[in-house]
Motif scaffolding. Structure first.
Motif, PDB file in Angstrom:
ATOM      1  N   LEU A 116       0.826  -1.206   0.000  1.00  0.00           N
ATOM      2  CA  LEU A 116       0.000   0.000   0.000  1.00  0.00           C
ATOM      3  C   LEU A 116       0.857   1.251   0.000  1.00  0.00           C
ATOM      4  N   VAL A 117       0.353   2.284  -0.659  1.00  0.00           N
ATOM      5  CA  VAL A 117       0.961   3.598  -0.555  1.00  0.00           C
ATOM      6  C   VAL A 117      -0.056   4.495   0.156  1.00  0.00           C
ATOM      7  N   TYR A 118       0.408   5.199   1.159  1.00  0.00           N
ATOM      8  CA  TYR A 118      -0.465   5.990   2.021  1.00  0.00           C
ATOM      9  C   TYR A 118      -0.248   7.466   1.710  1.00  0.00           C
ATOM     10  N   ASP A 119      -1.269   8.106   1.116  1.00  0.00           N
ATOM     11  CA  ASP A 119      -1.177   9.535   0.824  1.00  0.00           C
ATOM     12  C   ASP A 119      -1.568  10.317   2.074  1.00  0.00           C
ATOM     13  N   ASP A 120      -0.566  10.583   2.890  1.00  0.00           N
ATOM     14  CA  ASP A 120      -0.762  11.312   4.144  1.00  0.00           C
ATOM     15  C   ASP A 120      -0.346  12.775   4.016  1.00  0.00           C
ATOM     16  N   ARG A 121      -0.187  13.258   2.786  1.00  0.00           N
ATOM     17  CA  ARG A 121       0.250  14.628   2.560  1.00  0.00           C
ATOM     18  C   ARG A 121      -0.830  15.619   2.998  1.00  0.00           C
ATOM     19  N   ALA A 122      -0.429  16.850   3.212  1.00  0.00           N
ATOM     20  CA  ALA A 122      -1.359  17.895   3.638  1.00  0.00           C
ATOM     21  C   ALA A 122      -2.053  18.569   2.462  1.00  0.00           C
ATOM     22  N   ASP A 123      -1.949  17.998   1.271  1.00  0.00           N
ATOM     23  CA  ASP A 123      -2.545  18.599   0.082  1.00  0.00           C
ATOM     24  C   ASP A 123      -4.072  18.498   0.090  1.00  0.00           C
ATOM     25  N   ARG A 124      -4.687  19.289  -0.794  1.00  0.00           N
ATOM     26  CA  ARG A 124      -6.133  19.248  -0.953  1.00  0.00           C
ATOM     27  C   ARG A 124      -6.583  17.889  -1.488  1.00  0.00           C
ATOM     28  N   ALA A 125      -7.850  17.551  -1.248  1.00  0.00           N
ATOM     29  CA  ALA A 125      -8.383  16.263  -1.694  1.00  0.00           C
ATOM     30  C   ALA A 125      -8.284  16.118  -3.207  1.00  0.00           C
ATOM     31  N   GLY A 126      -8.535  17.216  -3.941  1.00  0.00           N
ATOM     32  CA  GLY A 126      -8.481  17.138  -5.402  1.00  0.00           C
ATOM     33  C   GLY A 126      -7.113  16.745  -5.915  1.00  0.00           C
ATOM     34  N   VAL A 127      -6.065  17.249  -5.279  1.00  0.00           N
ATOM     35  CA  VAL A 127      -4.695  16.894  -5.661  1.00  0.00           C
ATOM     36  C   VAL A 127      -4.464  15.400  -5.439  1.00  0.00           C
ATOM     37  N   LYS A 128      -4.952  14.877  -4.322  1.00  0.00           N
ATOM     38  CA  LYS A 128      -4.763  13.456  -4.013  1.00  0.00           C
ATOM     39  C   LYS A 128      -5.520  12.569  -5.002  1.00  0.00           C
ATOM     40  N   PHE A 129      -6.745  12.980  -5.341  1.00  0.00           N
ATOM     41  CA  PHE A 129      -7.514  12.203  -6.316  1.00  0.00           C
ATOM     42  C   PHE A 129      -6.801  12.187  -7.667  1.00  0.00           C
ATOM     43  N   ASN A 130      -6.333  13.347  -8.109  1.00  0.00           N
ATOM     44  CA  ASN A 130      -5.656  13.439  -9.404  1.00  0.00           C
ATOM     45  C   ASN A 130      -4.373  12.617  -9.427  1.00  0.00           C
ATOM     46  N   ASP A 131      -3.592  12.708  -8.366  1.00  0.00           N
ATOM     47  CA  ASP A 131      -2.331  11.973  -8.318  1.00  0.00           C
ATOM     48  C   ASP A 131      -2.566  10.460  -8.259  1.00  0.00           C
ATOM     49  N   ALA A 132      -3.604  10.042  -7.540  1.00  0.00           N
ATOM     50  CA  ALA A 132      -3.905   8.609  -7.458  1.00  0.00           C
ATOM     51  C   ALA A 132      -4.325   8.073  -8.818  1.00  0.00           C
ATOM     52  N   ASP A 133      -5.123   8.845  -9.553  1.00  0.00           N
ATOM     53  CA  ASP A 133      -5.505   8.423 -10.900  1.00  0.00           C
ATOM     54  C   ASP A 133      -4.295   8.402 -11.827  1.00  0.00           C
ATOM     55  N   LEU A 134      -3.440   9.421 -11.721  1.00  0.00           N
ATOM     56  CA  LEU A 134      -2.232   9.469 -12.541  1.00  0.00           C
ATOM     57  C   LEU A 134      -1.349   8.258 -12.286  1.00  0.00           C
ATOM     58  N   MET A 135      -1.167   7.898 -11.029  1.00  0.00           N
ATOM     59  CA  MET A 135      -0.309   6.767 -10.670  1.00  0.00           C
ATOM     60  C   MET A 135      -0.930   5.428 -11.032  1.00  0.00           C
ATOM     61  N   GLY A 136      -2.259   5.360 -11.126  1.00  0.00           N
ATOM     62  CA  GLY A 136      -2.902   4.160 -11.638  1.00  0.00           C
ATOM     63  C   GLY A 136      -3.082   3.027 -10.662  1.00  0.00           C
ATOM     64  N   HIS A 137      -3.089   3.301  -9.360  1.00  0.00           N
ATOM     65  CA  HIS A 137      -3.261   2.228  -8.378  1.00  0.00           C
ATOM     66  C   HIS A 137      -4.570   1.481  -8.634  1.00  0.00           C
ATOM     67  N   PRO A 138      -4.559   0.160  -8.631  1.00  0.00           N
ATOM     68  CA  PRO A 138      -5.796  -0.593  -8.907  1.00  0.00           C
ATOM     69  C   PRO A 138      -6.951  -0.222  -7.992  1.00  0.00           C
ATOM     70  N   LEU A 139      -6.656   0.057  -6.711  1.00  0.00           N
ATOM     71  CA  LEU A 139      -7.688   0.435  -5.751  1.00  0.00           C
ATOM     72  C   LEU A 139      -7.314   1.753  -5.083  1.00  0.00           C
ATOM     73  N   GLN A 140      -8.325   2.554  -4.793  1.00  0.00           N
ATOM     74  CA  GLN A 140      -8.146   3.731  -3.954  1.00  0.00           C
ATOM     75  C   GLN A 140      -9.045   3.556  -2.734  1.00  0.00           C
ATOM     76  N   LEU A 141      -8.444   3.613  -1.545  1.00  0.00           N
ATOM     77  CA  LEU A 141      -9.181   3.511  -0.291  1.00  0.00           C
ATOM     78  C   LEU A 141      -9.287   4.921   0.271  1.00  0.00           C
TER      79      LEU A 141
END
Length: 439
Positions: free
Chosen positions: A376-401
């Motif tokens: 698992l990769v844990y996005d614990d950054r202080a960024d906005r939710a939109g940034v996290k959603f965009n980066d997760a889609d860019l990285m292509g992880h099969p699942l987003q929790l």
């Protein structure tokens, strides 16, 4: 991996030099960085993908009885002079002279070296057959390296080499490799079609190349849809029975498949219209049978049952592991980014903490992460939710929790499947079970 601590340099803008989708996304997602023309450094996430692909290839090679070795990147020019290929190979070969004025080369392939190693150890037909493979970096000085890792100068390759006492044995080794390749690609989550190929500079008279179907492929392809429908992992093939291998091989080669260069319009007309498929493909593997081309030219013989020496029959089998990373992305992406098949993804899932510092949100995220920190990769950054959603889609992880304050207060986790966009809510226990199940 906690994303706040990761070496994961993502880019918002696409670099000007990136001409195709896989190159753009690999740079933007922080998988690689170019260090020289056609040469790339693999960053942590990219290396994880590379290692996952190599692991699958190794497991399927081991499954058919091939044995792993590791040969050096630098080779003596004398080996290639013995085979007659040193001058014939051309300017793609990087030639080097050391301080003692000895001619070396950075290996573009390993037929000569493996033949020499084999000849120094195997002396009798009783020691045959043998199939040896390694996963090693290669170098070919492409005149115009382009398309990122798809056509670089330095690349990671699995190359295997078989030695047999007879033509029949060599063909059986070839068929085992065909099965191993089809199983490897299926496990990687991509469709790869085997097509009759020209043997090129390596030589020989039996050759197939494997092309991953992708709209951006460099080759036009024509194939029978029955090849897409086969479940190669479920194929019951006795690897030690020539009749079983022959039957398997017949099922594969009995269906029409060809690139533009090898296309036969007359044979194409014999394929039922409803099964005809046309498209584009990216070559990711190539297998050859070439008989005694190298054992004979290099003087490598073994004693037969009658005591007389003979030259063993050979084949070679290559798959571009680093090229596969780009090819998989070309075949599996959307406008938002990469869509990794689960078996090769750098991490199986990303945990998105939508409000770091919120006690309930942090607690659920930490519980999820502790259940499988390597996967698992844990996005614990202080960024906005939109940034996290965009980066997760860019990285292509099969699942987003996805965990936010509202869901956390109710003990709920939102799950997004990257491939389909499907979203669902589940309890923490259900999310933990999903992680543990690997599905």
């Amino acid at each position: 991996m906690r994303l706040s601590r990761a070496f994961q340099p993502m880019l918002k803008e696409t670099p000007a030099e990136a001409q195709i989708v896989s190159h753009r996304l690999m740079l933007r997602a922080g998988l690689v960085r170019q260090t020289a023309s056609g040469i790339y450094a693999w960053l942590p996430a990219g290396l994880r993908v590379l290692n996952n692909i190599a692991r699958i290839v190794r497991e399927e090679q081991d499954r058919i009885g091939a044995q792993e070795v590791l040969m050096p990147t630098l080779q003596s020019a004398e080996l290639w002079k013995r085979s007659g290929r040193y001058d014939a190979y051309g300017p793609e070969m990087l030639r080097i002279r050391d301080r003692h004025e000895r001619d070396l080369l950075y290996g573009p392939t390993n037929e000569e070296m493996i033949t020499d190693l084999f000849g120094g150890a195997v002396k009798s037909y009783r020691e045959l057959p043998q199939t040896l493979y390694h996963v090693q970096w290669k170098f070919r000085d492409e005149i115009r390296p382009r398309f990122g890792v798809m056509r670089g100068r330095e690349f990671l390759m699995k190359d295997a080499y078989s030695f047999d006492s007879s033509y029949e044995g060599a063909v059986a080794s070839y068929r085992r490799q065909m099965l191993a390749y089809l199983r490897s690609f299926q496990r990687m989550g991509v469709r790869a079609v085997p097509m009759v190929a020209d043997t090129g500079p390596i030589g020989g008279d039996l050759s197939h190349e494997f092309l991953i179907l992708a709209p951006t492929g460099e080759s036009g392809v024509f194939y029978d849809a029955s090849l897409e429908e086969q479940d190669w992992l479920a194929q019951s093939v006795d690897l030690d029975d020539e009749a079983s291998l022959e039957a398997f091989f017949g099922r594969v080669t009995g269906s029409y498949a060809a690139t533009d260069e090898m296309h036969d319009a007359t044979k194409w007309e014999t394929v039922p219209a409803e099964r005809r498929r046309e498209g584009r493909g990216i070559e990711v593997g190539h297998i050859f049978y070439f008989g005694t081309k190298y054992t004979e030219s290099m003087g490598i013989s073994v004693s037969g049952a009658d005591g007389a020496p003979f030259f063993p029959q050979m084949g070679s089998y290559g798959v571009g592991i680093s090229r596969l990373v780009g090819a998989i992305i070309e075949a599996s992406h959307d406008d938002a980014g990469i869509i990794w098949p689960e078996q090769v993804a750098p991490w199986r899932a990303a945990i998105l903490n939508l409000k770091p510092g919120d006690q309930a949100t942090d607690a659920i995220c930490e519980t999820l992460y502790a259940s499988a920190p390597d996967a698992l990769v844990y996005d614990d950054r202080a960024d906005r939710a939109g940034v996290k959603f965009n980066d997760a889609d860019l990285m292509g992880h099969p699942l987003q929790l996805i965990v936010g304050p509202r869901g956390a207060a109710a003990g709920r986790v939102e799950v997004k499947r990257r491939a389909t966009g499907e979203r669902s809510e589940m309890s923490l226990d259900e999310a933990l079970a999903l992680i543990a199940s690997g599905t």
